[in-house]
Design an enzyme around this catalytic site. Structure first.
Site, PDB file in Angstrom:
ATOM      1  N   PRO A 111       0.786  -1.232   0.000  1.00 32.25           N
ATOM      2  CG  PRO A 111       0.084  -0.903   2.218  1.00 32.25           C
ATOM      3  CD  PRO A 111       0.822  -1.876   1.322  1.00 32.25           C
ATOM      4  N   GLY A 113       3.877   1.934   2.005  1.00 27.08           N
ATOM      5  CA  GLY A 113       4.670   2.272   3.205  1.00 27.08           C
ATOM      6  C   GLY A 113       6.093   2.654   2.829  1.00 27.08           C
ATOM      7  CD  GLU A 132       0.602  -4.168  -5.763  1.00 28.58           C
ATOM      8  OE1 GLU A 132       1.572  -3.989  -5.015  1.00 28.58           O
ATOM      9  OE2 GLU A 132       0.158  -5.308  -6.014  1.00 28.58           O
ATOM     10  CG  ASP A 176       8.576  -4.649   0.907  1.00 24.97           C
ATOM     11  OD1 ASP A 176       9.230  -5.437   1.608  1.00 24.97           O
ATOM     12  OD2 ASP A 176       7.536  -4.090   1.306  1.00 24.97           O
ATOM     13  CB  CYS A 229       7.676  -9.379   6.576  1.00 25.89           C
ATOM     14  SG  CYS A 229       6.263  -9.743   5.582  1.00 25.89           S
TER      15      CYS A 229
HETATM   16  N1  SAM Z   1       6.146  -2.288  -0.145  1.00 28.33           N
HETATM   17  C1  SAM Z   1       4.833  -2.328   0.444  1.00 28.33           C
HETATM   18  C2  SAM Z   1       4.806  -1.400   1.648  1.00 28.33           C
HETATM   19  O1  SAM Z   1       5.841  -1.138   2.233  1.00 28.33           O
HETATM   20  O2  SAM Z   1       3.722  -0.912   1.972  1.00 28.33           O
HETATM   21  C3  SAM Z   1       4.398  -3.734   0.789  1.00 28.33           C
HETATM   22  C4  SAM Z   1       4.560  -4.681  -0.351  1.00 28.33           C
HETATM   23  S1  SAM Z   1       3.976  -6.294  -0.043  1.00 28.33           S
HETATM   24  C5  SAM Z   1       5.153  -6.960   1.004  1.00 28.33           C
HETATM   25  C6  SAM Z   1       4.294  -7.081  -1.578  1.00 28.33           C
HETATM   26  C7  SAM Z   1       3.539  -6.550  -2.766  1.00 28.33           C
HETATM   27  O3  SAM Z   1       3.909  -7.309  -3.923  1.00 28.33           O
HETATM   28  C8  SAM Z   1       2.040  -6.663  -2.637  1.00 28.33           C
HETATM   29  O4  SAM Z   1       1.438  -5.416  -2.843  1.00 28.33           O
HETATM   30  C9  SAM Z   1       1.650  -7.631  -3.745  1.00 28.33           C
HETATM   31  O5  SAM Z   1       0.418  -7.309  -4.339  1.00 28.33           O
HETATM   32  C10 SAM Z   1       2.765  -7.493  -4.733  1.00 28.33           C
HETATM   33  N2  SAM Z   1       2.947  -8.697  -5.582  1.00 28.33           N
HETATM   34  C11 SAM Z   1       2.310  -9.880  -5.512  1.00 28.33           C
HETATM   35  N3  SAM Z   1       2.724 -10.710  -6.498  1.00 28.33           N
HETATM   36  C12 SAM Z   1       3.645 -10.038  -7.204  1.00 28.33           C
HETATM   37  C13 SAM Z   1       4.431 -10.336  -8.355  1.00 28.33           C
HETATM   38  N4  SAM Z   1       4.350 -11.511  -8.952  1.00 28.33           N
HETATM   39  N5  SAM Z   1       5.261  -9.375  -8.819  1.00 28.33           N
HETATM   40  C14 SAM Z   1       5.347  -8.181  -8.202  1.00 28.33           C
HETATM   41  N6  SAM Z   1       4.649  -7.850  -7.110  1.00 28.33           N
HETATM   42  C15 SAM Z   1       3.796  -8.750  -6.619  1.00 28.33           C
END
Ligand code: SAM
Length: 450
Positions: A111, A113, A132, A176, A229
């Site tokens: 989202p 961060g 995203e 991330d 994480c």
């Molecule tokens: N960086 C964000 C923050 O600090 O608020 C949190 C990111 S979260 C750990 C990982 C993100 O990767 C999610 O929003 C998810 O939708 C996205 N994601 C899922 N599958 C993915 C893919 N195959 N390639 C890239 N991003 C992906």
């Protein structure tokens, strides 16, 4: 909390004698922490006396306030962020490649961060691209970035593999990655039920795919930052070793004071909830060793805003900022502002990503009338000449609920609604009524106390 047996076994191997402390920490409440927006100073309603050691703007709060009922939260004056993630600041500050301006990509951004943290670390001539891949998560990313108010950010909704035209373009790429979420067991206990050894391996394979797409985009000598994480090796160290073995990257040594309680992760850093005041987290950084040419393609292929309209727009923007942007008109009539010094860089991104992206949207014209956008309201760029109506807390909350509130002294026409000098959004005051231009989907739905 009942931890999966195989997860506990793995953690016992990693932590040895200290496993008991780890398990005990998971039974305690998650710390609450926020990160201030240095571009939007304000007087917070809560005490800021417990700083996050590795952050310039992060603080632990004693209790969890009802953030929804704090107008400053809606104005983007701070972001509620888990403390361990704030370490990204320390890495960027100490390992940013030499030379400016910077082109920075946050590849897995929603989202937002870490994107908002990156924005606070960048200067006015740096470019930030926030991507995203999951469409339903893009709106929250856009909302958080719009509220943060950094003008040089482009939000995109693409698969990492479709960035290939921007090979070698970015000085810093942050991945991330989506992960098995072990570090979030305390904060979001649902993650426990989804954990399995099989899922760890699926995540690890997906992360490799994302990392190989990301690595291509890093400029010579540029920095790739990888975080999850989780605690497990397949998603962390094994992926880090895979990256340095198969691609032209070397790990960056990240120094941290011992007092912070962070464990060296070989490579990278590992955060455990019994050693730091924060959730489980892993981060490593790598430098691109290749010496190839870096990439620039050219100016945006969008028409410029006609001169007459650009002149009318001028009264809305702070004079010292107005001249540093160029103004473009998209097909749908929306005006976007692009930093003059970043025209080529922004153009390259917009071309390469086939415009499935958006920059700073200022508003649109209806005849000679300019209808300002919410993004302009929260951007910090609005001219002092534009009328402001400063609202006390209760009226600010009513404004944010899109309900009737008492208008302070005003002239008819457009006005920027503010709370303690923080912009909240637009109103248009006509003799017999006030139109509230806060985006409906962002209004506060919670009931206010009488
Ligand atoms: N960086 C964000 C923050 O600090 O608020 C949190 C990111 S979260 C750990 C990982 C993100 O990767 C999610 O929003 C998810 O939708 C996205 N994601 C899922 N599958 C993915 C893919 N195959 N390639 C890239 N991003 C992906």
């Amino acid at each position: 909390m009942n931890l999966p047996e195989k997860f506990s076994d793995r953690l016992k191997t990693i932590l040895g004698d200290t496993y008991g402390e780890f398990e005990k920490a998971l039974q305690t409440e998650s710390p609450v922490s926020i990160r201030l927006n240095p571009a939007k100073p304000f007087k917070p309603a809560f005490a800021l006396n417990d700083p996050v050691p590795w952050s310039s703007w992060g603080y632990y709060l004693e209790n969890r306030p009802v953030f929804t009922l704090d107008p400053a939260f809606h104005a983007g004056a701070y972001y509620v962020q888990e403390a361990s993630s704030m370490i990204i600041e320390h890495i960027i500050k100490n390992h940013t490649p030499a030379g400016r301006p910077l082109r920075v990509l946050d590849l897995c951004a929603a989202p937002g961060g870490k994107t908002t943290l990156l924005a606070s670390l960048l200067s006015e001539n740096d470019l930030l691209v926030a991507n995203e891949v999951i469409k339903s998560r893009v709106s929250i990313l856009k909302e958080n970035l719009l509220k943060w108010g950094f003008p040089n950010v482009i939000t995109v909704n693409q698969d990492p593999e479709t960035f290939a035209d921007l090979e070698g373009f970015f000085d810093i790429v942050l991945v991330d990655a989506p992960c098995s979420g072990e570090g979030m067991f305390r904060k979001t206990p649902d993650a426990v039920n989804e954990w399995s050894e099989e899922n760890v391996l699926i995540c690890s394979a997906r992360q490799k795919r994302i990392l190989s797409a990301a690595a291509m985009l890093v400029a010579p000598d540029g920095l790739l930052v990888y975080s999850t994480c989780t605690y497990n090796a397949p998603e962390n160290q094994e992926n880090a070793h895979w990256l340095t073995r198969t691609l032209d990257f070397e790990p960056v040594e990240i120094e941290v004071p011992e007092a912070w309680g962070i464990v060296k992760g070989n490579p990278g850093l590992q955060f455990f909830p019994h050693r730091v005041k924060g959730e489980g987290f892993y981060v490593a950084a790598f430098r691109n060793k290749s010496r190839d040419e870096r990439y620039v393609k050219g100016k945006p292929n969008i028409p410029r805003l006609p001169r007459r309209q650009a002149e009318l727009l001028a009264r809305w923007i702070r004079p010292e900022a107005y001249g540093s942007f160029e103004y473009f008109l998209k097909n749908d009539g929306v005006i976007i502002a692009i930093k003059q010094s970043l025209l080529n860089e922004t153009g390259s991104v917009l071309r390469a990503l086939q415009k499935r992206s958006s920059g700073l949207e200022l508003g649109h014209f209806k005849g000679n009338d300019f209808i300002p956008s919410h993004a302009l309201a929260l951007s910090g760029l609005v001219s002092e000449e534009v009328q402001r109506i400063d609202l006390p807390e209760r009226d600010a909350l009513l404004y944010l609920k899109k309900e009737a509130f008492e208008l302070p002294e005003h002239r008819n026409g457009w006005a920027l609604a503010t709370y303690e000098n923080l912009a909240l959004g637009w109103v248009k005051i006509i003799v017999e009524r006030t139109n509230n231009y806060l985006p409906t989907e962002w209004r506060i739905r919670m009931k206010l106390e009488e």
